[in-house]
Motif scaffolding. Sequence first.
Motif, short mmCIF file in Angstrom:
data_model
loop_
_atom_site.label_atom_id
_atom_site.label_comp_id
_atom_site.label_asym_id
_atom_site.label_seq_id
_atom_site.Cartn_x
_atom_site.Cartn_y
_atom_site.Cartn_z
N ARG A 19 0.01 -0.57 9.12
CA ARG A 19 0.66 -1.88 9.24
C ARG A 19 0.46 -2.69 7.96
NH1 ARG A 19 2.42 -3.61 14.03
NH2 ARG A 19 2.09 -5.78 13.43
N ASN A 20 -0.73 -2.62 7.40
CA ASN A 20 -0.99 -3.36 6.17
C ASN A 20 -0.13 -2.85 5.01
OD1 ASN A 20 -2.86 -4.99 7.42
ND2 ASN A 20 -4.64 -3.89 6.66
N ARG A 21 0.05 -1.52 4.93
CA ARG A 21 0.89 -0.96 3.87
C ARG A 21 2.34 -1.42 4.03
NH1 ARG A 21 -2.42 3.69 4.55
NH2 ARG A 21 -0.88 4.68 5.90
N TYR A 22 2.82 -1.43 5.27
CA TYR A 22 4.19 -1.91 5.52
C TYR A 22 4.32 -3.38 5.12
CZ TYR A 22 7.94 -4.10 8.20
OH TYR A 22 9.02 -4.85 8.57
N ALA A 23 3.38 -4.20 5.57
CA ALA A 23 3.44 -5.63 5.25
C ALA A 23 3.34 -5.86 3.74
CB ALA A 23 2.31 -6.37 5.97
N GLU A 24 2.50 -5.08 3.08
CA GLU A 24 2.34 -5.21 1.63
C GLU A 24 3.65 -4.90 0.92
OE1 GLU A 24 -0.16 -2.97 -1.85
OE2 GLU A 24 -1.21 -3.37 0.03
N LYS A 25 4.32 -3.83 1.35
CA LYS A 25 5.59 -3.45 0.74
C LYS A 25 6.64 -4.55 0.93
CE LYS A 25 9.22 0.10 0.95
NZ LYS A 25 9.64 1.36 1.61
N MET A 26 6.74 -5.07 2.15
CA MET A 26 7.72 -6.12 2.44
C MET A 26 7.39 -7.40 1.67
SD MET A 26 10.02 -4.96 4.55
CE MET A 26 10.71 -6.45 5.25
N PHE A 27 6.11 -7.75 1.64
CA PHE A 27 5.72 -8.99 0.98
C PHE A 27 5.91 -8.90 -0.53
CE2 PHE A 27 2.32 -11.84 -0.73
CZ PHE A 27 2.90 -13.03 -0.34
N LYS A 28 5.63 -7.74 -1.11
CA LYS A 28 5.85 -7.56 -2.54
C LYS A 28 7.30 -7.80 -2.89
CE LYS A 28 4.12 -4.23 -4.99
NZ LYS A 28 3.67 -2.90 -5.46
N ALA A 29 8.21 -7.26 -2.07
CA ALA A 29 9.64 -7.44 -2.34
C ALA A 29 10.03 -8.91 -2.23
CB ALA A 29 10.46 -6.60 -1.36
N LYS A 30 9.53 -9.58 -1.21
CA LYS A 30 9.86 -10.99 -1.02
C LYS A 30 9.26 -11.86 -2.13
CE LYS A 30 10.47 -10.86 4.01
NZ LYS A 30 11.84 -11.39 4.00
N MET A 31 8.01 -11.55 -2.51
CA MET A 31 7.37 -12.34 -3.55
C MET A 31 8.00 -12.09 -4.91
SD MET A 31 5.29 -14.70 -4.33
CE MET A 31 4.38 -14.92 -2.80
N SER A 32 8.39 -10.86 -5.19
CA SER A 32 9.05 -10.54 -6.45
C SER A 32 10.34 -11.34 -6.58
CB SER A 32 9.34 -9.04 -6.53
OG SER A 32 10.00 -8.73 -7.73
N LYS A 33 11.12 -11.37 -5.49
CA LYS A 33 12.38 -12.14 -5.48
C LYS A 33 12.10 -13.63 -5.62
CE LYS A 33 16.63 -12.61 -2.72
NZ LYS A 33 16.64 -14.07 -2.44
N ALA A 34 11.06 -14.10 -4.93
CA ALA A 34 10.72 -15.52 -4.99
C ALA A 34 10.32 -15.94 -6.40
CB ALA A 34 9.59 -15.81 -4.01
N LEU A 35 9.54 -15.10 -7.08
CA LEU A 35 9.10 -15.42 -8.44
C LEU A 35 10.27 -15.40 -9.42
CD1 LEU A 35 5.77 -13.41 -8.46
CD2 LEU A 35 5.99 -15.90 -8.52
N ALA A 36 11.19 -14.46 -9.23
CA ALA A 36 12.37 -14.41 -10.09
C ALA A 36 13.21 -15.66 -9.92
CB ALA A 36 13.18 -13.16 -9.77
#
Length: 252
Positions: free
Chosen positions: A13-30
């Motif tokens: 579950r943590n790996r899934y959440a990490e993957k999803m959050f990385k994508a969202k945070m990458s987009k947010a930072l851009a």
Amino acid sequence: MRAREFVIMQERRNRYAEKMFKAKMSKALAETIEPLFELIRTDLNNANQRIDYILKPDKIEEALKWLYIDYGYRHFKWFSSVFKLKSQKDDFWQQQLAALFDKFGADKVQEIFGTTLELAKPAIKEALRLANEGKSIPEIVKAIKLQIESVGGVVSPGRLTTIARTEVISASNQASYMSVKASGAEVEKKWTTGGLNIRPTHKAAELQGWIGIDEKFQVGAAQMLHPGDPSVKDHPEEVCNCKCILLYRVKD
């Protein structure tokens, strides 16, 4: 459920959440850095004075809210069902998670947003240098974008992974802990290390064994309710990039 089975499920579950959050945070930072390029196009000479007002942390806040509130709610439901805990109404969890974010979210947002500002200001200095060399605005914007992309974007891939892992561990352990507390069950907890390169202080926390749900683990110089405890602000070395989780058992 046996401890090992729980650890495996939680790590997945943590790996899934990490993957999803990385994508969202990458987009947010851009999206957070995008106004920088418009500022270079329209008002480069005053960019240094305006940058603190132009860049906003809203997108970063949205990404963190997804993790702590939306994903946190799903984690509540999963954890409660796995451990057969007394369930609370949905609006109770929403209020608890919103209160949690109100308490700790602003500091997390500003910490990540600060990284963006640290990158933006040198970029403006470079833009001014290129302008003095006679480069056109389109050429300057293109050069700055390439410069930022060359280091992996607003933050490097390694830094983005660290942010995601740190926040996911904090959010998931906090949700589990709150779920147990809200159930009213007589429960003990145990720190469990995970992954490679385990810090000696975290191994020492694991060796403390089972303690009461309201007790704190001694983790180096810090006292922590659980891995990733967001209330621990003076010892980031014990929170950052942690992969540990908590185990729970009903008291004899």
